[in-house]
Write a protein that holds these residues in place. Structure first.
Motif, mmCIF file in Angstrom:
data_model
loop_
_atom_site.group_PDB
_atom_site.id
_atom_site.type_symbol
_atom_site.label_atom_id
_atom_site.label_comp_id
_atom_site.label_asym_id
_atom_site.label_seq_id
_atom_site.Cartn_x
_atom_site.Cartn_y
_atom_site.Cartn_z
ATOM 1 N N ASN A 144 0.813 -1.232 0.000
ATOM 2 C CA ASN A 144 0.000 0.000 0.000
ATOM 3 C C ASN A 144 0.843 1.279 0.000
ATOM 4 O O ASN A 144 0.330 2.354 0.270
ATOM 5 C CB ASN A 144 -0.986 0.003 1.169
ATOM 6 N N LYS A 145 2.133 1.123 -0.267
ATOM 7 C CA LYS A 145 2.981 2.318 -0.320
ATOM 8 C C LYS A 145 3.694 2.371 -1.672
ATOM 9 O O LYS A 145 4.296 1.386 -2.100
ATOM 10 C CB LYS A 145 4.023 2.267 0.792
ATOM 11 N N LEU A 146 3.648 3.546 -2.272
ATOM 12 C CA LEU A 146 4.282 3.711 -3.582
ATOM 13 C C LEU A 146 5.781 3.414 -3.498
ATOM 14 O O LEU A 146 6.361 2.810 -4.405
ATOM 15 C CB LEU A 146 4.037 5.140 -4.091
ATOM 16 N N ASP A 147 6.411 3.807 -2.382
ATOM 17 C CA ASP A 147 7.863 3.599 -2.311
ATOM 18 C C ASP A 147 8.247 2.135 -2.069
ATOM 19 O O ASP A 147 9.430 1.800 -2.043
ATOM 20 C CB ASP A 147 8.519 4.543 -1.293
ATOM 21 N N MET A 148 7.242 1.276 -1.891
ATOM 22 C CA MET A 148 7.497 -0.170 -1.768
ATOM 23 C C MET A 148 7.035 -0.909 -3.029
ATOM 24 O O MET A 148 6.988 -2.135 -3.062
ATOM 25 C CB MET A 148 6.711 -0.753 -0.583
ATOM 26 N N SER A 149 6.655 -0.153 -4.062
ATOM 27 C CA SER A 149 5.999 -0.750 -5.237
ATOM 28 C C SER A 149 6.950 -0.924 -6.408
ATOM 29 O O SER A 149 7.879 -0.146 -6.601
ATOM 30 C CB SER A 149 4.860 0.168 -5.700
ATOM 31 N N LEU A 150 6.663 -1.958 -7.198
ATOM 32 C CA LEU A 150 7.300 -2.121 -8.505
ATOM 33 C C LEU A 150 6.261 -1.748 -9.562
ATOM 34 O O LEU A 150 5.130 -2.250 -9.536
ATOM 35 C CB LEU A 150 7.759 -3.573 -8.702
ATOM 36 N N LEU A 151 6.635 -0.863 -10.473
ATOM 37 C CA LEU A 151 5.699 -0.361 -11.491
ATOM 38 C C LEU A 151 6.141 -0.788 -12.886
ATOM 39 O O LEU A 151 7.248 -1.291 -13.075
ATOM 40 C CB LEU A 151 5.653 1.170 -11.448
ATOM 41 N N SER A 152 5.262 -0.555 -13.851
ATOM 42 C CA SER A 152 5.669 -0.681 -15.254
ATOM 43 C C SER A 152 5.038 0.454 -16.047
ATOM 44 O O SER A 152 4.081 1.094 -15.583
ATOM 45 C CB SER A 152 5.261 -2.041 -15.831
ATOM 46 N N THR A 153 5.575 0.697 -17.214
ATOM 47 C CA THR A 153 5.020 1.720 -18.108
ATOM 48 C C THR A 153 5.337 1.331 -19.546
ATOM 49 O O THR A 153 5.987 0.304 -19.789
ATOM 50 C CB THR A 153 5.578 3.123 -17.796
ATOM 51 N N GLY A 154 4.839 2.112 -20.472
ATOM 52 C CA GLY A 154 5.150 1.883 -21.874
ATOM 53 C C GLY A 154 5.321 3.221 -22.566
ATOM 54 O O GLY A 154 4.911 4.265 -22.037
ATOM 55 N N PHE A 155 5.932 3.172 -23.740
ATOM 56 C CA PHE A 155 6.210 4.405 -24.496
ATOM 57 C C PHE A 155 5.540 4.290 -25.860
ATOM 58 O O PHE A 155 6.176 3.921 -26.845
ATOM 59 C CB PHE A 155 7.725 4.587 -24.662
ATOM 60 N N SER A 156 4.239 4.563 -25.906
ATOM 61 C CA SER A 156 3.544 4.452 -27.187
ATOM 62 C C SER A 156 4.044 5.551 -28.115
ATOM 63 O O SER A 156 4.566 6.580 -27.656
ATOM 64 C CB SER A 156 2.035 4.575 -26.991
ATOM 65 N N SER A 157 3.879 5.332 -29.426
ATOM 66 C CA SER A 157 4.420 6.319 -30.358
ATOM 67 C C SER A 157 3.767 7.679 -30.141
ATOM 68 O O SER A 157 2.588 7.776 -29.803
ATOM 69 C CB SER A 157 4.256 5.852 -31.810
ATOM 70 N N ASN A 158 4.522 8.711 -30.301
ATOM 71 C CA ASN A 158 4.077 10.094 -30.102
ATOM 72 C C ASN A 158 3.760 10.447 -28.667
ATOM 73 O O ASN A 158 3.057 11.403 -28.403
ATOM 74 C CB ASN A 158 2.828 10.421 -30.948
ATOM 75 N N SER A 159 4.219 9.661 -27.707
ATOM 76 C CA SER A 159 3.994 10.079 -26.316
ATOM 77 C C SER A 159 5.333 10.477 -25.719
ATOM 78 O O SER A 159 6.383 9.970 -26.100
ATOM 79 C CB SER A 159 3.362 8.964 -25.498
ATOM 80 N N SER A 160 5.265 11.397 -24.777
ATOM 81 C CA SER A 160 6.482 11.881 -24.160
ATOM 82 C C SER A 160 6.431 11.487 -22.688
ATOM 83 O O SER A 160 5.714 12.082 -21.900
ATOM 84 C CB SER A 160 6.520 13.386 -24.394
ATOM 85 N N ASN A 161 7.164 10.440 -22.340
ATOM 86 C CA ASN A 161 6.981 9.792 -21.036
ATOM 87 C C ASN A 161 8.262 9.738 -20.213
ATOM 88 O O ASN A 161 8.266 9.202 -19.104
ATOM 89 C CB ASN A 161 6.452 8.368 -21.294
ATOM 90 N N MET A 162 9.356 10.250 -20.744
ATOM 91 C CA MET A 162 10.650 10.076 -20.083
ATOM 92 C C MET A 162 10.710 10.725 -18.706
ATOM 93 O O MET A 162 11.254 10.153 -17.763
ATOM 94 C CB MET A 162 11.770 10.662 -20.951
ATOM 95 N N GLU A 163 10.121 11.925 -18.591
ATOM 96 C CA GLU A 163 10.145 12.637 -17.304
ATOM 97 C C GLU A 163 9.455 11.839 -16.216
ATOM 98 O O GLU A 163 9.931 11.728 -15.089
ATOM 99 C CB GLU A 163 9.382 13.949 -17.471
ATOM 100 N N ARG A 164 8.273 11.274 -16.571
ATOM 101 C CA ARG A 164 7.520 10.465 -15.596
ATOM 102 C C ARG A 164 8.287 9.199 -15.258
ATOM 103 O O ARG A 164 8.343 8.781 -14.112
ATOM 104 C CB ARG A 164 6.141 10.103 -16.169
#
Ligand code: IPD
Ligand code: CA
Length: 261
Positions: A144-164
């Motif tokens: 229940n804590k973000l700092d204990m979590s493992l996340l995933s993401t994706g980089f779809s074309s035309n999206s700018s996601n590097m900062e996040r």
């Protein structure tokens, strides 16, 4: 709904078999840009799935990644088909991709099937019936804590996601970029990860995974915590085990997307 589930599983397994057979023998092409790949196997797998769905449910509408919309537009039943989610991985024989098939009725997801043919993992759910990995019921994690979590993401074309990606990497156990949105969602559903976000995703990538997470006890919304609109061509998505959802949304909101559609 059992007939829809059985048909989707049959279609996913038939496509999965072809995908595995053709792993070392595919022709790679591009859709527009150099990094938006498609292979002859995406198209052949989609043809197999559509043939099975259309034979069993000729009155339904279908939205499929490679061939677009087909079938009966005057119905409230719509199938969402991604023959290979993780095409770039497949093109490079990087073994992380899946077949994803969902069914919506009157705008509500009713059934979802995601098959990873390499791992022989079949994730599936029916509305109100829980979420399953092969024959075992699955649940989201209790972290229940973000700092204990493992996340995933994706980089779809035309999206700018590097900062996040950078920001969330620094405040969590890490952010994976595995290259298959459908499997990213299923990994939350079975407790391997806690959260996922992506900008400009398409309904065929995430339809099945959304229901599988929800039936496993998790949550899926847009970046503001509101219900997703799967009829929008492209949309932003946040998914989680529910327990870290607000924390994830708040952290992403520090870095609001410049382009949302
Ligand atoms: C892609 C994958 C990837 C995601 C992209 C999708 P595709 O689907 O799901 O993880 O980041 O946004 O387009 O093209 O391999 O079917
Ligand atoms: Ca796809």
């Amino acid at each position: 709904m059992d007939r829809a589930k059985e048909t989707a599983i049959k279609a996913a397994r038939s496509a999965g078999q072809l995908i595995l057979q053709k792993m070392g023998d595919k022709k790679i092409d591009h859709k527009g840009t150099f990094n938006n790949l498609v292979t002859d196997v995406d198209k052949a797998a989609e043809a197999i799935i559509l043939e099975i769905l259309k034979k069993e449910f000729p009155g339904d509408e279908i939205l499929a990644e490679e061939s677009g919309a087909s079938g009966n537009k005057g119905t409230n039943r719509r199938w969402l088909v991604d023959p290979i989610d993780g095409t770039t991985n497949f093109a490079h024989s990087y073994p992380f991709f899946c077949v994803s098939i969902a069914l919506e009725e009157a705008g509500e997801l009713q059934m979802g099937v995601v098959l990873n043919p390499v791992a022989d993992e079949l994730f599936w759910a029916q509305a109100g019936g829980g979420a399953w990995l092969n024959d075992k019921q699955i649940k989201v994690s209790k972290i229940n804590k973000l700092d204990m979590s493992l996340l995933s993401t994706g980089f779809s074309s035309n999206s700018s996601n590097m900062e996040r990606f950078n920001h969330l990497t620094n405040i969590t156990h890490g952010v994976r970029r595995d290259g298959s949105a459908a499997l990213d969602l299923c990994f939350i559903a079975c407790g391997r990860t806690e959260g996922y976000w992506e900008l400009r995703i398409a309904a065929w990538d995430v339809g099945a995974g959304i229901l599988i997470i929800q039936e496993a006890g998790g949550q899926v919304t847009d970046m503001d915590g509101n219900r997703l609109n799967l009829t929008a061509g492209r949309f932003n998505i946040v998914a989680s085990n529910g327990l870290i959802h607000k924390q994830l949304i708040t952290s992403l909101a520090d870095l609001q997307p410049t382009r949302t559609n």
